[in-house]
Motif scaffolding. Structure first.
Motif, PDB file in Angstrom:
ATOM      1  N   VAL A   2      37.133  55.594  38.368  1.00 25.11           N
ATOM      2  CA  VAL A   2      36.917  54.652  39.456  1.00 25.11           C
ATOM      3  C   VAL A   2      36.376  53.364  38.853  1.00 25.11           C
ATOM      4  CG1 VAL A   2      36.461  56.485  41.126  1.00 25.11           C
ATOM      5  CG2 VAL A   2      34.545  55.431  39.910  1.00 25.11           C
ATOM      6  N   SER A   3      36.337  52.308  39.644  1.00 30.06           N
ATOM      7  CA  SER A   3      35.824  51.038  39.144  1.00 30.06           C
ATOM      8  C   SER A   3      34.310  51.103  38.956  1.00 30.06           C
ATOM      9  CB  SER A   3      36.166  49.908  40.120  1.00 30.06           C
ATOM     10  OG  SER A   3      35.468  50.081  41.342  1.00 30.06           O
ATOM     11  N   GLN A   4      33.822  50.328  38.003  1.00 22.47           N
ATOM     12  CA  GLN A   4      32.383  50.287  37.759  1.00 22.47           C
ATOM     13  C   GLN A   4      31.636  49.751  38.972  1.00 22.47           C
ATOM     14  OE1 GLN A   4      30.746  51.493  34.984  1.00 22.47           O
ATOM     15  NE2 GLN A   4      28.944  51.158  36.277  1.00 22.47           N
ATOM     16  N   SER A   5      32.279  48.887  39.745  1.00 19.65           N
ATOM     17  CA  SER A   5      31.619  48.327  40.923  1.00 19.65           C
ATOM     18  C   SER A   5      31.274  49.409  41.943  1.00 19.65           C
ATOM     19  CB  SER A   5      32.501  47.254  41.573  1.00 19.65           C
ATOM     20  OG  SER A   5      33.720  47.815  42.026  1.00 19.65           O
TER      21      SER A   5
ATOM     22  N   ALA B 171      27.484  50.167  43.143  1.00 17.03           N
ATOM     23  CA  ALA B 171      27.109  50.156  44.556  1.00 17.03           C
ATOM     24  C   ALA B 171      26.433  51.468  44.949  1.00 17.03           C
ATOM     25  CB  ALA B 171      28.345  49.921  45.423  1.00 17.03           C
ATOM     26  N   LEU B 172      26.888  52.560  44.344  1.00 19.74           N
ATOM     27  CA  LEU B 172      26.320  53.869  44.653  1.00 19.74           C
ATOM     28  C   LEU B 172      24.881  53.995  44.169  1.00 19.74           C
ATOM     29  CD1 LEU B 172      27.278  56.674  45.813  1.00 19.74           C
ATOM     30  CD2 LEU B 172      27.695  57.334  43.442  1.00 19.74           C
ATOM     31  N   LEU B 173      24.559  53.287  43.097  1.00 20.51           N
ATOM     32  CA  LEU B 173      23.246  53.427  42.472  1.00 20.51           C
ATOM     33  C   LEU B 173      22.286  52.294  42.823  1.00 20.51           C
ATOM     34  CD1 LEU B 173      24.337  54.548  38.881  1.00 20.51           C
ATOM     35  CD2 LEU B 173      23.852  55.961  40.889  1.00 20.51           C
ATOM     36  N   ILE B 174      22.695  51.402  43.699  1.00 16.87           N
ATOM     37  CA  ILE B 174      21.855  50.241  43.987  1.00 16.87           C
ATOM     38  C   ILE B 174      20.634  50.593  44.822  1.00 16.87           C
ATOM     39  CG2 ILE B 174      23.036  49.504  46.109  1.00 16.87           C
ATOM     40  CD1 ILE B 174      22.805  46.603  45.012  1.00 16.87           C
ATOM     41  N   ASN B 175      20.771  51.593  45.691  1.00 18.25           N
ATOM     42  CA  ASN B 175      19.652  52.001  46.541  1.00 18.25           C
ATOM     43  C   ASN B 175      18.826  53.052  45.811  1.00 18.25           C
ATOM     44  OD1 ASN B 175      17.845  52.785  48.494  1.00 18.25           O
ATOM     45  ND2 ASN B 175      19.399  53.332  50.033  1.00 18.25           N
ATOM     46  N   LYS B 176      17.724  52.637  45.226  1.00 20.35           N
ATOM     47  CA  LYS B 176      16.909  53.539  44.422  1.00 20.35           C
ATOM     48  C   LYS B 176      16.244  54.632  45.250  1.00 20.35           C
ATOM     49  CE  LYS B 176      17.826  51.149  40.776  1.00 20.35           C
ATOM     50  NZ  LYS B 176      18.812  51.670  39.792  1.00 20.35           N
ATOM     51  N   ALA B 177      16.170  54.436  46.560  1.00 16.63           N
ATOM     52  CA  ALA B 177      15.554  55.447  47.422  1.00 16.63           C
ATOM     53  C   ALA B 177      16.546  56.518  47.853  1.00 16.63           C
ATOM     54  CB  ALA B 177      14.950  54.779  48.663  1.00 16.63           C
TER      55      ALA B 177
ATOM     56  N   VAL C 266      27.872  62.823  42.850  1.00 14.10           N
ATOM     57  CA  VAL C 266      28.433  61.467  42.803  1.00 14.10           C
ATOM     58  C   VAL C 266      29.811  61.457  43.449  1.00 14.10           C
ATOM     59  CG1 VAL C 266      29.246  59.633  41.287  1.00 14.10           C
ATOM     60  CG2 VAL C 266      27.119  60.833  40.744  1.00 14.10           C
ATOM     61  N   VAL C 267      30.647  62.438  43.119  1.00  9.47           N
ATOM     62  CA  VAL C 267      31.991  62.519  43.684  1.00  9.47           C
ATOM     63  C   VAL C 267      31.939  62.654  45.201  1.00  9.47           C
ATOM     64  CG1 VAL C 267      34.086  63.938  43.803  1.00  9.47           C
ATOM     65  CG2 VAL C 267      33.027  63.461  41.598  1.00  9.47           C
ATOM     66  N   ARG C 268      31.037  63.480  45.684  1.00 14.17           N
ATOM     67  CA  ARG C 268      30.901  63.669  47.135  1.00 14.17           C
ATOM     68  C   ARG C 268      30.585  62.356  47.825  1.00 14.17           C
ATOM     69  NH1 ARG C 268      26.665  64.281  50.707  1.00 14.17           N
ATOM     70  NH2 ARG C 268      25.224  63.911  48.988  1.00 14.17           N
ATOM     71  N   ARG C 269      29.760  61.541  47.210  1.00 18.60           N
ATOM     72  CA  ARG C 269      29.386  60.258  47.814  1.00 18.60           C
ATOM     73  C   ARG C 269      30.510  59.231  47.709  1.00 18.60           C
ATOM     74  NH1 ARG C 269      23.233  58.993  47.532  1.00 18.60           N
ATOM     75  NH2 ARG C 269      22.309  61.072  47.614  1.00 18.60           N
ATOM     76  N   LEU C 270      31.303  59.315  46.663  1.00 14.83           N
ATOM     77  CA  LEU C 270      32.398  58.368  46.483  1.00 14.83           C
ATOM     78  C   LEU C 270      33.585  58.660  47.391  1.00 14.83           C
ATOM     79  CD1 LEU C 270      32.558  58.056  42.589  1.00 14.83           C
ATOM     80  CD2 LEU C 270      31.824  56.288  44.191  1.00 14.83           C
ATOM     81  N   THR C 271      33.851  59.919  47.656  1.00 20.37           N
ATOM     82  CA  THR C 271      35.091  60.315  48.318  1.00 20.37           C
ATOM     83  C   THR C 271      35.331  59.646  49.661  1.00 20.37           C
ATOM     84  OG1 THR C 271      35.065  62.438  47.184  1.00 20.37           O
ATOM     85  CG2 THR C 271      36.428  62.281  49.151  1.00 20.37           C
ATOM     86  N   PRO C 272      34.359  59.565  50.586  1.00 21.50           N
ATOM     87  CA  PRO C 272      34.653  58.970  51.896  1.00 21.50           C
ATOM     88  C   PRO C 272      34.778  57.454  51.879  1.00 21.50           C
ATOM     89  CG  PRO C 272      32.702  60.393  51.958  1.00 21.50           C
ATOM     90  CD  PRO C 272      33.000  60.082  50.543  1.00 21.50           C
ATOM     91  N   SER C 273      34.411  56.795  50.780  1.00 24.68           N
ATOM     92  CA  SER C 273      34.214  55.342  50.829  1.00 24.68           C
ATOM     93  C   SER C 273      35.435  54.519  50.468  1.00 24.68           C
ATOM     94  CB  SER C 273      33.058  54.961  49.889  1.00 24.68           C
ATOM     95  OG  SER C 273      33.385  55.299  48.563  1.00 24.68           O
ATOM     96  N   GLY C 274      36.506  55.143  50.021  1.00 24.97           N
ATOM     97  CA  GLY C 274      37.656  54.334  49.644  1.00 24.97           C
ATOM     98  C   GLY C 274      38.799  55.184  49.167  1.00 24.97           C
TER      99      GLY C 274
ATOM    100  N   ALA D 291      24.659  56.830  33.896  1.00 27.68           N
ATOM    101  CA  ALA D 291      25.365  55.872  34.751  1.00 27.68           C
ATOM    102  C   ALA D 291      26.472  55.144  33.993  1.00 27.68           C
ATOM    103  CB  ALA D 291      24.371  54.874  35.336  1.00 27.68           C
ATOM    104  N   SER D 292      26.266  54.911  32.713  1.00 27.76           N
ATOM    105  CA  SER D 292      27.235  54.159  31.916  1.00 27.76           C
ATOM    106  C   SER D 292      28.546  54.905  31.696  1.00 27.76           C
ATOM    107  CB  SER D 292      26.619  53.806  30.555  1.00 27.76           C
ATOM    108  OG  SER D 292      26.257  54.982  29.854  1.00 27.76           O
ATOM    109  N   ARG D 293      28.565  56.222  31.927  1.00 28.49           N
ATOM    110  CA  ARG D 293      29.773  57.007  31.679  1.00 28.49           C
ATOM    111  C   ARG D 293      30.462  57.472  32.957  1.00 28.49           C
ATOM    112  NH1 ARG D 293      28.576  61.869  27.902  1.00 28.49           N
ATOM    113  NH2 ARG D 293      30.779  62.194  28.398  1.00 28.49           N
ATOM    114  N   LEU D 294      29.855  57.263  34.101  1.00 25.94           N
ATOM    115  CA  LEU D 294      30.404  57.810  35.341  1.00 25.94           C
ATOM    116  C   LEU D 294      31.755  57.201  35.711  1.00 25.94           C
ATOM    117  CD1 LEU D 294      27.199  58.068  37.558  1.00 25.94           C
ATOM    118  CD2 LEU D 294      28.584  59.973  36.715  1.00 25.94           C
ATOM    119  N   ALA D 295      31.879  55.889  35.627  1.00 22.30           N
ATOM    120  CA  ALA D 295      33.115  55.232  36.068  1.00 22.30           C
ATOM    121  C   ALA D 295      34.314  55.714  35.263  1.00 22.30           C
ATOM    122  CB  ALA D 295      32.974  53.715  35.971  1.00 22.30           C
ATOM    123  N   ARG D 296      34.190  55.743  33.964  1.00 20.48           N
ATOM    124  CA  ARG D 296      35.314  56.183  33.133  1.00 20.48           C
ATOM    125  C   ARG D 296      35.627  57.652  33.391  1.00 20.48           C
ATOM    126  NH1 ARG D 296      35.639  55.230  26.677  1.00 20.48           N
ATOM    127  NH2 ARG D 296      36.102  53.138  27.446  1.00 20.48           N
TER     128      ARG D 296
END
Length: 254
Positions: A148-151, A155-161, A180-188, A139-144
């Protein structure tokens, strides 16, 4: 019939047998990782690299991957543990178990060949395959890596379920980048990498990058990038190929 060769043209029925997922699940499952068929079938190497982040560098590794996956409920029965207890042990920093592939609730899978090797070994040893570079990241390397922003990652990892697909190995969680990219793409509108961005060729002694490693990039329409595949020796202990298990950073439960 299993095991499959790395270029075996796999049908949905073949992939059902290999993965233990139902035939109806296979197509949406592969879309999570941006994996496209060649014609109407899938060369198995695309599955090995795009889903597991592993590329066979010799016949023994190809045979291991070709034997497919096994659910942890069956593994638990083989080692005499309750499924929940097995998952706790796999997450532990001192785990002796092979990597766990988590694709969602009740989708906890491991490589069948590694489990069989561990059960047959007097010292709980099993053969590993060095993972492909940047297929799965902590998780610590995904944003860089994804620029994308760390926020957004937080937000993507907040729901543990409902976490992205991930690999639990040696006491660490790594998230599969394409999911991760698939989940990020529609959101902004922030930049996410294309299939050819963040491509780093393997330096001397570095991690292999894989022949079809571009399948781990953008989960929408994308071109595949063919690159070289190398790996470590197949008959050494940890750090090369034959594993017991070593202590690593403490893993938070998923």
């Amino acid at each position: 019939m299993l095991p499959f060769a790395k270029f075996h043209p796999a049908s949905l029925l073949d992939l059902h047998e290999w993965s233990t997922l139902s035939r109806n699940e296979i197509s949406p499952f592969l879309q999570r990782f941006g994996i496209q068929p060649l014609g109407r079938k899938f060369p198995m190497l695309r599955i090995y690299e795009g889903v597991l982040g592993l590329s066979p560098f010799d016949e023994a590794c190809e045979n291991m991957l070709g034997h497919g996956l096994i659910r942890t409920t069956k593994v638990a029965g083989m080692v005499g543990l309750a499924p929940e207890t097995l998952l706790e042990k796999v997450r532990d920093r001192n785990s002796e178990y092979p990597p766990l592939y988590v694709f969602g609730p009740r989708r906890h899978l491991m490589l069948r060949a590694q489990i069989e090797q561990m059960c047959n070994s007097m010292r709980n040893e099993w053969q590993s395959i060095e993972p492909l570079q940047n297929h799965a990241l902590p998780a610590s390397r995904l944003a860089r890596h994804l620029e994308v922003s760390q926020s957004r990652i937080d937000a993507l990892l907040i729901n543990k379920a409902d976490l992205p697909a991930r690999i639990i190995s040696e006491g660490r969680v790594r998230y599969i980048v394409s999911d991760v990219v698939r989940r990020l793409t529609p959101s902004g509108s922030e930049k996410t990498p294309s299939a050819t961005e963040n491509v780093t060729h393997r330096p001397a002694g570095g991690a292999p990058i894989g022949l079809f490693a571009a399948t781990a990039a953008h989960a929408a329409a994308q071109a595949q990038t063919l690159r070289s595949c190398t790996g470590s020796g197949a008959d050494a202990r940890r750090g090369d190929c034959l594993h017991g298990a070593s202590a690593e950073a403490k893993l938070s439960k998923t």
